[in-house]
Design a protein around this motif. Structure first.
Motif, short mmCIF file in Angstrom:
data_model
loop_
_atom_site.label_atom_id
_atom_site.label_comp_id
_atom_site.label_asym_id
_atom_site.label_seq_id
_atom_site.Cartn_x
_atom_site.Cartn_y
_atom_site.Cartn_z
N UNK A 83 0.83 -1.21 0.00
CA UNK A 83 0.00 0.00 0.00
C UNK A 83 0.86 1.25 0.00
N UNK A 84 1.92 1.25 0.79
CA UNK A 84 2.83 2.41 0.82
C UNK A 84 3.49 2.62 -0.55
N UNK A 85 3.85 1.52 -1.22
CA UNK A 85 4.47 1.62 -2.54
C UNK A 85 3.49 2.18 -3.57
N UNK A 86 2.24 1.69 -3.52
CA UNK A 86 1.23 2.18 -4.45
C UNK A 86 0.96 3.66 -4.27
N UNK A 92 4.20 10.28 -6.96
CA UNK A 92 5.21 10.62 -7.96
C UNK A 92 4.56 11.08 -9.26
N UNK A 93 3.34 10.62 -9.49
CA UNK A 93 2.59 11.04 -10.68
C UNK A 93 1.82 12.33 -10.44
N UNK A 204 -6.24 9.58 -13.58
CA UNK A 204 -6.23 8.18 -13.14
C UNK A 204 -5.95 7.24 -14.30
N UNK A 205 -6.45 7.59 -15.47
CA UNK A 205 -6.20 6.77 -16.66
C UNK A 205 -4.71 6.72 -16.96
N UNK A 206 -4.06 7.88 -16.89
CA UNK A 206 -2.61 7.92 -17.14
C UNK A 206 -1.86 7.14 -16.06
N UNK A 207 -2.29 7.30 -14.80
CA UNK A 207 -1.65 6.57 -13.70
C UNK A 207 -1.75 5.07 -13.94
N UNK A 208 -2.93 4.61 -14.34
CA UNK A 208 -3.13 3.18 -14.58
C UNK A 208 -2.27 2.69 -15.74
N UNK A 209 -2.21 3.47 -16.82
CA UNK A 209 -1.37 3.08 -17.96
C UNK A 209 0.10 3.00 -17.56
#
Length: 317
Positions: A83-86, A92-93, A204-209
């Motif tokens: 969770x901390x890594x996510x 960072x994004x 969120x779309x960019x984060x997911x990609x």
């Protein structure tokens, strides 16, 4: 800030039952007070007046929203690390999260299971005349409930997907399938939700990609993910506590995926075991507050822990 002040500020739903039980002694002695016991984690108020809480993950397990007597030692620590890594990947994004970078005293034995979190309200908006809360879901592959809907000629999100698409069809670009957040998640029209939250969904779309590519480069396929957005005291939207984790996303080892073995690296193996042993049916006899008594082989527990360990090792920057 105590729980009554949190409720007065509208930062905790009155429908959720709080507890007067004492929590972990080393936390209580420092002024952290247990106020909510969840299926897999507990919440504590924090000393001081800041609108934040302490989330403490446990080793408890649940599937199909059924609380179990099962604990898997080390699960809480692994889940907290992931969770901390996510959350760090999201920050960072440029996306803020409810998980704070601030930490409790790291010398405490419970510290590896703890996260300090900003209190916030669920993001809400009116869709088709009804005020709803949201789950923002992005999918790389056609599977699960969406595949079943396509097969049955249903179009729950207004995406006009062909009924000829095969299961595990890979979309050229991730598709967005929002739902309401509640006891039962109800599909929402994708275009209508995009109109309400264009900037949030684009981010969120960019984060997911980006995360999908990062994971693939490190040997893990991301099938889909769910984001939950909130609003903080400044009126800014932020993400909740499960960001790009096995609790919100489906991870499959690349070597398994390539062989057509679509086994999620999370508690899916526990869900499958539960299906084989009719846990849903057995749970119908449970009274309020009771846990289902189950026996789970060590091989399953170890497989779950190994999946969490690989996710953390592979996807931590």
């Amino acid at each position: 800030m105590n729980i009554s002040e949190i409720i007065e500020l509208g930062l905790w739903p009155q429908s959720k039952k709080t507890t007067s039980e004492k929590g972990i002694s080393e936390l209580e002695e420092l002024g952290y007070n247990l106020f909510y016991i969840g299926k897999n984690a507990d919440l504590y108020t924090c000393p001081g007046k800041d609108a934040k809480v302490l989330l403490v993950r446990s080793d408890r397990c649940s599937v199909f929203d059924i609380p179990l007597n099962l604990e898997i030692e080390g699960k809480g620590v692994s889940q907290t690390a992931i969770s901390n890594s996510g959350a760090a990947f999201a920050r960072e994004a440029g996306i803020a999260t409810a998980i704070l970078e601030e930490q409790i005293d790291q010398s405490l034995s419970v510290a590896p299971r703890c996260q300090l979190m900003e209190l916030c309200k669920p993001l809400e908006a009116e869709i088709d005349g009804e005020v709803v809360q949201f789950e923002f879901i992005f999918r790389n592959y056609l599977t699960g409930s969406l595949y079943e809907a396509c097969q049955n000629g249903n179009d729950p999100y207004g995406l006009e997907l062909s009924s000829d698409l095969k299961q595990w069809h890979k979309f050229e670009t991730p598709i967005f399938t929002p739902t309401t957040k509640g006891v039962k998640d109800i599909p929402l029209n994708t275009a209508k939700v995009r109109e309400v939250f264009p900037e949030i969904i684009s981010s969120l779309e960019k984060l997911f990609k980006d995360f999908t590519q990062f994971a693939l480069d490190n040997g893990i396929v991301i099938v889909d993910t769910k984001f939950e957005a909130f609003v903080n005291a400044k009126g800014e939207w932020i993400l909740g506590d499960e960001i790009l984790t096995p609790e919100s996303s489906r991870f499959i080892a690349s070597e398994d995926f390539d062989k057509g073995e679509f086994i999620s690296m999370d508690k899916q193996i526990l869900r499958d075991f539960g299906k084989e042993n009719n846990w849903k049916e057995k749970a119908k006899a449970l009274k309020a507050g009771e846990k289902l008594e189950v026996e789970v082989p060590d091989s399953i527990k170890n497989t779950i822990l190994a999946g969490y360990s690989r996710i953390h090792t592979s996807l931590s920057k």
